[in-house]
Design a protein around this motif. Structure first.
Motif, short mmCIF file in Angstrom:
data_model
loop_
_atom_site.label_atom_id
_atom_site.label_comp_id
_atom_site.label_asym_id
_atom_site.label_seq_id
_atom_site.Cartn_x
_atom_site.Cartn_y
_atom_site.Cartn_z
N SER A 1 -14.29 -56.37 -41.19
CA SER A 1 -14.12 -55.07 -41.84
C SER A 1 -13.26 -54.19 -40.95
CB SER A 1 -15.49 -54.43 -42.08
OG SER A 1 -15.34 -53.12 -42.57
N HIS A 56 -12.69 -48.46 -42.65
CA HIS A 56 -13.51 -48.52 -43.85
C HIS A 56 -14.70 -47.56 -43.77
CE1 HIS A 56 -15.34 -50.07 -47.48
NE2 HIS A 56 -16.46 -50.33 -46.83
N THR A 76 -13.39 -44.57 -45.40
CA THR A 76 -13.34 -44.78 -46.84
C THR A 76 -14.72 -44.61 -47.46
OG1 THR A 76 -11.54 -46.37 -46.54
CG2 THR A 76 -12.72 -46.44 -48.65
N ARG A 77 -15.71 -45.17 -46.84
CA ARG A 77 -17.08 -45.10 -47.34
C ARG A 77 -17.61 -43.67 -47.31
NH1 ARG A 77 -21.97 -48.26 -44.33
NH2 ARG A 77 -21.52 -46.62 -42.80
N ARG A 109 -6.14 -47.87 -40.12
CA ARG A 109 -5.88 -48.12 -41.55
C ARG A 109 -4.66 -49.02 -41.74
NH1 ARG A 109 -7.49 -43.56 -45.63
NH2 ARG A 109 -9.43 -44.67 -45.15
N ASN A 163 -7.14 -49.83 -46.74
CA ASN A 163 -7.19 -50.28 -45.35
C ASN A 163 -6.59 -51.68 -45.23
OD1 ASN A 163 -8.69 -47.96 -44.39
ND2 ASN A 163 -10.42 -48.81 -45.54
#
Length: 542
Positions: free
Chosen positions: A19, A23, A26-27, A92, A170
């Protein structure tokens, strides 16, 4: 540009896909979009706004400057919202974040740029000479972007404005893809570039949350005290992971009163810093003028905390102290001493001088010069293995050969484990000196000297002696309004140390030389004493 992308072996039947650390952003933007991510003075950036700015910046880096996966991006800036945005934009894109210590000189930062072979530089407006030095030393560098106002590069805010509103997913990353070149302090020579990867940092983020700040949530608030270019950047990644807000101090000189006011105003729950800053915070009168009961974790690392200073902090703050021992090469994750292991009273339970137990998923071995594992209480080099250990040094095979042995990372620190696995650090191998054929570990002497009520800071060095080989030199700083003399300091030591361990010489300074991160290093002290003509020489030592 000399872009080096990660080498993936696509023939493997299993995946090493990881991952992307971005991220977490993003979350947070999806779930906590309207909640604050960064607070700086009167300005607030929500998770949604931060995510949008990071995407805009990443697109500008890709489309306007041709930045690609694996390219190294240098940042010369003090703490601000932009340094975090640049870090996350690099992640990213799959590029590599290369932050400098903003207090370094132009030539020092130019060395970092050349060492990392950077493709692009972000430079805060107050450092045009640094940008010029980097350009001169690396003419193939694509561009310089100016944070703030300045005519020596492209405008940071204009770049973001030109792409705001565009989304960017990403980049796909491998577990072993570099994402951060962490430059060491260079206390024994030129800084080395430690390669930190997406997989490694993801493990360390989880480890920090488990071992240092358990039960962290989006309701937590972190005060950013130390420079984000180093350990505080790792700490901020843990806030990113849980969606907690980060509060930045005002630009300029550190002011304990301002820090405590921010703790009270924002109900700060955690902070990360170094022992010297903890000492400043708890000894400043403002600690009693502001409510700090919201604090759950005051995390300190980067150097040992002397026992007397630890006691003062415990009296003022209660059992919120968390110590960890680590290096950039292990992303700080070697040991932890949690709040319940910090005791105000001395005694067997206090384990005075320990820096704690192994971090979750890490293993410590005390080894001799030949790599043999030593038993409990035997002193040797502290070595460590586990998922937090770095991927080596960038373009430095000699350093890699010296630092790694049989799968163990050699820290260069000396110490021992007790029967229960608590680690005690004796000092740096390079700090130890030999007097009359016997090893002297300065930390033991320093701890005792600091029990003198008028002594604020001390560093003991080994200096050449024609008869004994080396003897001790104690460099001392008095508490404000107090006076020190050699005899009263020696009285503290007599009967408690062997005579060969007693310092033979004392130097008294108004301020102790420190690195840009607040650390006391023997190399810097030697340089200061030499430049001021205060270092005893071989002819004068009797």
């Amino acid at each position: 540009m000399n872009s080096e992308t990660a080498n993936r072996d696509t023939s493997l039947p299993w995946s090493t896909r990881s991952s992307n650390i971005a991220h977490f952003l993003t979350r947070n933007a999806r779930r906590l979009g309207a909640r604050p991510a960064i607070i700086w003075g009167d300005h607030r950036w929500t998770w949604g706004e931060l995510d949008a700015r990071v995407s805009a910046l990443a697109i500008a880096m890709r489309d306007d400057f041709g930045i690609r996966h694996g390219d190294r991006i240098l940042v010369q800036s003090p703490n601000n919202n932009q340094i975090t945005e640049i870090m996350l934009a690099c992640f990213r894109l799959g590029a590599v974040w290369v932050p400098s210590n903003f207090r370094q000189g132009a030539d020092e930062v130019a060395f970092l740029a050349q060492k990392a072979d950077v493709a692009m530089m972000f430079c805060e407006e107050g450092f045009p000479a640094h940008a010029a030095a980097c350009r001169a030393g690396l003419p193939e560098m694509a561009s310089v972007v100016v944070i703030g106002n300045g005519d020596f590069g492209s405008s940071y805010e204009e770049l973001i404005a030109g792409h705001l509103g565009k989304d960017l997913p990403n980049a796909d990353v491998d577990r072993d893809d570099p994402c951060w070149l962490f430059f060491t302090s260079g206390s024994t020579g030129h800084p080395k570039a430690v390669v930190l990867t997406h997989g490694q940092l993801t493990f360390t983020i989880v480890n920090h949350l488990n071992d240092l700040m358990p039960s962290s949530t989006p309701d937590d608030v972190s005060l950013v005290v130390a420079p984000l270019s180093h350990g505080a950047g790792m700490h901020q990644l843990t806030q990113l992971a849980v969606g907690a807000a980060s509060v930045l101090l005002p630009a300029g000189r550190f002011d304990p009163a301002v820090a405590w006011e921010l703790v009270a105003r924002h109900k700060v729950t955690n902070m990360f810093t170094v022992p010297t800053i903890v000492k400043m915070l708890v000894e400043h009168p403002s600690v009693d003028e502001h409510d700090h009961t919201s604090l759950r974790y005051v995390i300190y690392a980067g150097a040992p905390m002397y026992r007397e200073d630890q006691k003062v902090a415990l009296r003022k703050l209660g059992r919120v102290l968390v110590q960890y021992f680590g290096l950039g090469e292990v992303t700080g994750a070697i040991t932890v001493l949690p709040p319940h292991d910090h005791h105000l009273e001395d005694g067997p339970h206090a384990r005075v001088g320990t820096c704690g137990i192994e971090r979750t998923g890490l293993q410590i071995s005390i080894q001799d010069d030949d790599g043999n594992h030593l038993p409990a209480f035997a002193t040797g080099e502290i070595c460590v293995t586990g998922p937090a250990v770095c991927a080596g040094y960038y373009r430095d095979e000699d350093a890699n050969k010296k630092a790694f042995r049989d799968g163990w990372f050699r820290t260069g620190d000396l110490g021992h484990l007790d029967a229960e696995g608590y680690l005690f650090i004796t000092g740096r191998a390079s700090d130890m000196y030999i007097s009359g054929g016997s090893n002297v570990y300065p930390r033991e002497v320093e701890e005792l000297l600091l029990t003198h009520p008028a002594l604020k800071e001390v560093a003991v060095l080994g200096i050449p002696h024609p008869k004994w080989g080396e003897v001790g030199l104690a460099v001392c700083v008095a508490e404000a309004g107090q006076e020190l003399d050699e005899m009263s300091l020696l009285e503290v030591l007599h009967g408690r140390l062997a005579k060969y361990k007693l310092p033979s010489h004392f130097v008294f300074l108004e301020d102790m030389p420190k690195t840009g991160y607040g650390k006391i290093t023997k190399k810097l002290i030697r340089e200061e004493l030499t430049s001021r003509g205060l270092m005893p020489n071989l002819e004068t030592v009797a």
